[in-house]
Design an enzyme around this catalytic site. Structure first.
Site, mmCIF file in Angstrom:
data_model
loop_
_atom_site.group_PDB
_atom_site.id
_atom_site.type_symbol
_atom_site.label_atom_id
_atom_site.label_comp_id
_atom_site.label_asym_id
_atom_site.label_seq_id
_atom_site.Cartn_x
_atom_site.Cartn_y
_atom_site.Cartn_z
ATOM 1 C CE LYS A 290 -13.274 10.889 12.859
ATOM 2 N NZ LYS A 290 -12.024 11.029 12.100
ATOM 3 C CD GLU B 183 -5.285 -2.732 1.511
ATOM 4 O OE1 GLU B 183 -5.685 -2.182 0.460
ATOM 5 O OE2 GLU B 183 -4.799 -2.095 2.457
ATOM 6 C CD1 TRP C 16 -17.974 11.400 12.084
ATOM 7 C CD2 TRP C 16 -18.635 9.573 10.951
ATOM 8 N NE1 TRP C 16 -17.413 10.320 12.699
ATOM 9 C CE2 TRP C 16 -17.800 9.179 12.039
ATOM 10 C CE3 TRP C 16 -19.146 8.599 10.111
ATOM 11 C CZ2 TRP C 16 -17.482 7.850 12.285
ATOM 12 C CZ3 TRP C 16 -18.832 7.275 10.369
ATOM 13 C CH2 TRP C 16 -18.010 6.912 11.441
ATOM 14 C CB THR D 118 -0.869 0.046 1.266
ATOM 15 O OG1 THR D 118 0.002 0.088 2.399
ATOM 16 C CG2 THR D 118 -1.762 -1.168 1.381
HETATM 17 P P1 ADP Z 1 -3.757 4.113 -1.230
HETATM 18 O O1 ADP Z 1 -3.986 3.856 0.221
HETATM 19 O O2 ADP Z 1 -2.391 4.209 -1.653
HETATM 20 O O3 ADP Z 1 -4.633 5.185 -1.799
HETATM 21 P P2 ADP Z 1 -5.295 2.180 -2.661
HETATM 22 O O4 ADP Z 1 -5.144 2.502 -4.074
HETATM 23 O O5 ADP Z 1 -5.392 0.784 -2.280
HETATM 24 O O6 ADP Z 1 -4.102 2.751 -1.894
HETATM 25 O O7 ADP Z 1 -6.497 3.009 -2.125
HETATM 26 C C1 ADP Z 1 -7.721 2.464 -1.839
HETATM 27 C C2 ADP Z 1 -8.613 3.536 -1.354
HETATM 28 O O8 ADP Z 1 -8.861 4.494 -2.369
HETATM 29 C C3 ADP Z 1 -9.973 3.052 -0.946
HETATM 30 O O9 ADP Z 1 -9.967 2.546 0.351
HETATM 31 C C4 ADP Z 1 -10.799 4.314 -1.064
HETATM 32 O O10 ADP Z 1 -10.673 5.137 0.080
HETATM 33 C C5 ADP Z 1 -10.164 5.025 -2.210
HETATM 34 N N1 ADP Z 1 -10.938 4.801 -3.435
HETATM 35 C C6 ADP Z 1 -10.709 3.917 -4.407
HETATM 36 N N2 ADP Z 1 -11.625 4.024 -5.391
HETATM 37 C C7 ADP Z 1 -12.480 4.994 -5.011
HETATM 38 C C8 ADP Z 1 -13.659 5.578 -5.575
HETATM 39 N N3 ADP Z 1 -14.129 5.209 -6.745
HETATM 40 N N4 ADP Z 1 -14.269 6.542 -4.875
HETATM 41 C C9 ADP Z 1 -13.801 6.958 -3.675
HETATM 42 N N5 ADP Z 1 -12.707 6.459 -3.103
HETATM 43 C C10 ADP Z 1 -12.041 5.496 -3.753
#
Ligand code: ADP
Length: 537
Positions: A435, A325, A440, A181
């Site tokens: 918050k 993940e 929220w 990540t």
């Molecule tokens: P990083 O933590 O580096 O951003 P990831 O690419 O795995 O790694 O990120 C996943 C996160 O990106 C998700 O948990 C979410 O918060 C956000 N995310 C992914 N796709 C979307 C989407 N279409 N809309 C909103 N948030 C998104």
């Protein structure tokens, strides 16, 4: 009683065999700053055999890790297959990570070889003394002028391999790939994808009610191959025999659009910032994208206004949500048949949602007490998921437990509402939700609304400390160039007041030239909080 069907291992060997055998003449094209490279699946297949053999002759053992440090190109695709199919593990390194994170990751994964694009070699050469297990760097010549030292040349290595390699029969649960990540707060956490997960994910991505990748498609993933497997598109495309287009070492909007136009791309995929950047060029009518049937957009929330603007140009944005993940596909905003007759504004609302869990993924929403919340489109809670391509733990990491429920569901850290029709709508990440006075406020909802304002190009909303309310929203806004210096806080606030309760409205506005972005092009809210939180006090 057991079923009588075969225990057929779901491995990338099947994905590779199907693509190269049934679609030998389909093309694979790589763009970028240099001349465009093109060859066929047949040639890709031949080179994958040679490469696997060459790595074996180099001493690579099953289970060992080979890292890559490179852009999206055909050689990266070759490694996507050659390394896992021989039983070793391909570890994609994010080229934009901080140097100490790279050191941590390489050592944590115990990488033995790193294959690096020549233009990126100086970074690794500098870090090489900090790597504990790396024996050799292997350099992919991308035309850059850079001293390679004692590194091996990728083409020379490949040429040393035999024409044919006997890929071993693998257990489908063998690790095929690793990815960490981006680790915005702590050391990155690793995920090891099994062959089974990646193969099933390829099926999942190819379903019509998902990204619908098919042999008729020409697919351009603008999402990096070093981050979440380029959304699994290289594998899904190979499984179905789609033409593949790689952006090479340039993901600039002009080059991406030029590639899409020239190569007849039907499916493009990338984070919202790519498509936000491309929009003015498209609105100016500079490119003909008439072959495009859909643009998958995700990684962070695709603003409703962006989807609308693309709709008006006849370009269909398909909103998708996923995570490293999850290999990474989790949900897709599919055009539900029951919405066909709905008002266009309602259809757009749902298009802007993150959509339905794709077949293979199960999703639930929990409140703070671990109880499921109502699917009423209003009650916020944390999204949890499970499925065959969702990680069950982090690789060798004692921080894992906090990310799973006691019954094994993965806690996404995303705050969502679930609509009655099963559509997921992301309100925020747990760390970004604002918050205020015990309630929220969704930063994503405010950002989406701001980015629908005609004078706004980009907007991110962060929580800044507030004595009375604990946190209050601050809007960081990049005006469109023609409105720089003229767009006012009052007009944006009046605009938002039409849609939100008064207590949701940002307390502070900052007008900026650009917003800080993370290593994968998302708004970097952590950096914004660090940089701008004090401005408000
Ligand atoms: P990083 O933590 O580096 O951003 P990831 O690419 O795995 O790694 O990120 C996943 C996160 O990106 C998700 O948990 C979410 O918060 C956000 N995310 C992914 N796709 C979307 C989407 N279409 N809309 C909103 N948030 C998104």
């Amino acid at each position: 009683m057991l079923g009588t069907t075969m225990d057929f291992p779901l491995t990338l060997q099947h994905v590779f065999e199907r693509g190269t055998q049934l679609f030998p003449n389909r093309e694979i094209v790589t763009g970028g700053l240099g001349p465009r490279h093109r060859y066929t699946y047949r040639e890709m297949g031949q080179r994958v055999h040679r490469l696997a053999s060459a790595f074996q002759r180099l001493g690579l053992q099953p289970g060992e890790r080979v890292a890559t440090f490179g852009w999206n190109h055909y050689r990266h695709l070759e490694m996507y297959f050659a390394i896992p199919m021989q039983g070793a593990v391909l570890h994609t390194l994010n080229i934009r990570l901080f140097h100490d994170q790279l050191t941590y990751i390489v050592n944590h994964a115990a990488d033995r070889f790193i294959v690096v694009d020549r233009s990126l070699l100086p970074v690794l050469q500098k870090l090489a003394p900090t790597f504990d297990t790396v024996e050799k760097l292997i350099v992919v010549d991308d035309g850059a002028d850079c001293e390679v030292g004692d590194a091996l040349d990728y083409e020379e290595l490949l040429a040393s391999g035999a024409e044919h390699f006997d890929f071993p029969r693998l257990d489908e649960n063998t690790a095929a790939m690793m990815c960490y990540t981006s680790g915005t707060t702590d050391n990155p956490k690793g995920v090891a994808y099994s062959h089974r997960a990646l193969t099933l994910h390829s099926f999942g991505a190819s379903l019509a009610d998902s990204l619908g990748v098919s042999q008729r498609d020409t697919v351009l993933a603008v999402v990096p191959m070093f981050h979440a497997n380029a959304w699994g598109l290289p594998y899904a495309s190979t499984l179905v025999g789609a033409k593949q287009v790689f952006p090479g070492n340039s993901m600039a909007a002009e080059r991406v659009l030029e590639l899409m136009q020239d190569e007849g791309v039907t499916l493009g995929a990338g984070v919202p910032t790519i498509w936000i950047g491309a929009l003015p060029l498209l609105q100016a009518g500079k490119y003909d994208l008439s072959t495009v049937t859909r643009i998958a957009c995700g990684g962070s929330a695709a603003p409703r206004g962006l989807i609308d603007a693309y709709d008006k140009l006849g370009l269909n944005i398909v909103h998708a949500w996923g995570m490293t993940e999850m290999s990474p596909l989790g949900s897709v905003s599919v055009p539900l048949v029951e919405l066909d007759a709905a008002d266009p504004a309602v259809r757009l609302d749902f298009k802007a949602c993150q959509g339905m869990a794709v077949p293979g993924v199960e999703a639930r929403v929990l409140d703070g007490d671990g109880q499921q919340v109502a699917w009423d489109g209003q009650t916020m809670g944390e999204l949890i998921v499970r499925g065959p391509w969702v990680t069950a733990t982090y690789y060798n990491d004692d921080r894992s437990a906090a990310s799973f429920t006691s019954d094994g569901w993965f806690r996404t850290g995303d705050i969502v509402v679930m609509h009655p029709n099963g559509f997921i709508e992301i309100a925020d990440r747990t760390k970004d939700v604002i918050k205020s006075g015990g309630e929220w406020i969704s930063s994503v909802a405010l950002e989406n609304a701001l980015m629908a304002h005609p004078k706004v190009q980009e907007a991110a909303v962060i929580g800044v400390p507030d004595e009375r309310w604990s946190e209050r929203p601050m809007a960081c806004v990049v005006p469109r160039p023609e409105f720089k210096g003229t767009v006012t806080e009052e007009e944006l606030s009046t605009f938002l007041a039409q849609q939100f309760a008064k207590w949701w409205l940002p307390e502070h506005y900052l007008f900026l030239v650009e917003l800080p972005k993370t290593s994968v092009g998302k708004f970097d809210k952590k950096a914004m909080r660090a940089q701008y939180a004090q401005v408000s006090i």
